[in-house]
Design a protein around this motif. Structure first.
Motif, mmCIF file in Angstrom:
data_model
loop_
_atom_site.group_PDB
_atom_site.id
_atom_site.type_symbol
_atom_site.label_atom_id
_atom_site.label_comp_id
_atom_site.label_asym_id
_atom_site.label_seq_id
_atom_site.Cartn_x
_atom_site.Cartn_y
_atom_site.Cartn_z
ATOM 1 N N GLU A 275 0.828 -1.199 0.000
ATOM 2 C CA GLU A 275 0.000 0.000 0.000
ATOM 3 C C GLU A 275 0.866 1.254 0.000
ATOM 4 O OE1 GLU A 275 -3.581 2.175 2.504
ATOM 5 O OE2 GLU A 275 -2.832 0.232 3.178
ATOM 6 N N GLN A 276 1.963 1.219 0.753
ATOM 7 C CA GLN A 276 2.868 2.365 0.794
ATOM 8 C C GLN A 276 3.459 2.628 -0.587
ATOM 9 O OE1 GLN A 276 6.578 1.890 2.947
ATOM 10 N NE2 GLN A 276 6.384 3.953 3.779
ATOM 11 N N PHE A 277 3.847 1.573 -1.269
ATOM 12 C CA PHE A 277 4.378 1.728 -2.620
ATOM 13 C C PHE A 277 3.344 2.360 -3.538
ATOM 14 C CE2 PHE A 277 4.755 0.081 -6.943
ATOM 15 C CZ PHE A 277 6.010 0.559 -7.282
ATOM 16 N N VAL B 246 3.789 -2.537 13.348
ATOM 17 C CA VAL B 246 3.913 -3.968 13.063
ATOM 18 C C VAL B 246 5.338 -4.436 13.341
ATOM 19 C CG1 VAL B 246 3.870 -5.694 11.222
ATOM 20 C CG2 VAL B 246 2.022 -4.035 11.414
ATOM 21 N N LYS B 247 6.319 -3.669 12.904
ATOM 22 C CA LYS B 247 7.712 -4.055 13.136
ATOM 23 C C LYS B 247 8.034 -4.082 14.624
ATOM 24 C CE LYS B 247 9.909 -2.686 8.825
ATOM 25 N NZ LYS B 247 10.941 -1.839 8.212
ATOM 26 N N VAL C 200 0.003 4.874 7.058
ATOM 27 C CA VAL C 200 0.602 3.612 6.628
ATOM 28 C C VAL C 200 2.031 3.496 7.153
ATOM 29 C CG1 VAL C 200 1.393 2.300 4.613
ATOM 30 C CG2 VAL C 200 -0.874 3.336 4.619
ATOM 31 N N ARG C 201 2.785 4.586 7.082
ATOM 32 C CA ARG C 201 4.157 4.571 7.579
ATOM 33 C C ARG C 201 4.196 4.221 9.066
ATOM 34 N NH1 ARG C 201 5.632 9.662 6.524
ATOM 35 N NH2 ARG C 201 5.458 10.317 8.678
ATOM 36 N N ARG C 202 3.283 4.781 9.829
ATOM 37 C CA ARG C 202 3.240 4.518 11.267
ATOM 38 C C ARG C 202 2.721 3.118 11.567
ATOM 39 N NH1 ARG C 202 2.090 10.233 14.271
ATOM 40 N NH2 ARG C 202 3.806 11.302 13.246
#
Length: 70
Positions: A28-30, A57-58, A50-52
Motif C-alpha cells: 500500500e505504501q508503494f 507492526v515491526k 501507513v508509515r506509522r
C-alpha cells in the motif's frame, strides 16, 4: 480506524499474520508513493498512517521475538 483499535488488533495477531500485514502495508505504501508522484493521491494523510502502521507492526514483531527468546 482509530489508533488504539488498530494497535489492539495488531497485538492479537500471530507472527505469521503480522508478516502478512507488513507485506500488505508495504504494498500500500508503494502504491501511495506512486500515486503521489503522478499527482493522483487524494488522501495525503494516508501516507503518514501507513508509515506509522508499518512501524507498529515491526515493533510488535520485535517484541514477540524477544518474548519468545526469553
Amino acid at each position: 480506524m482509530k489508533t488504539k483499535e488498530r494497535f489492539s488488533n495488531l497485538k492479537a495477531m500471530s507472527a505469521d499474520q503480522l508478516s502478512d500485514e507488513l507485506l500488505n502495508l508495504k504494498k500500500e505504501q508503494f502504491n501511495l508513493r506512486f500515486q503521489r508522484a503522478t499527482g493522483q493521491l487524494e488522501n495525503t494523510g494516508r501516507v503518514r498512517e501507513v508509515r506509522r502502521d508499518i512501524a507498529r507492526v515491526k515493533t510488535l514483531q520485535r517484541q514477540k521475538a524477544a518474548a519468545a527468546k526469553a
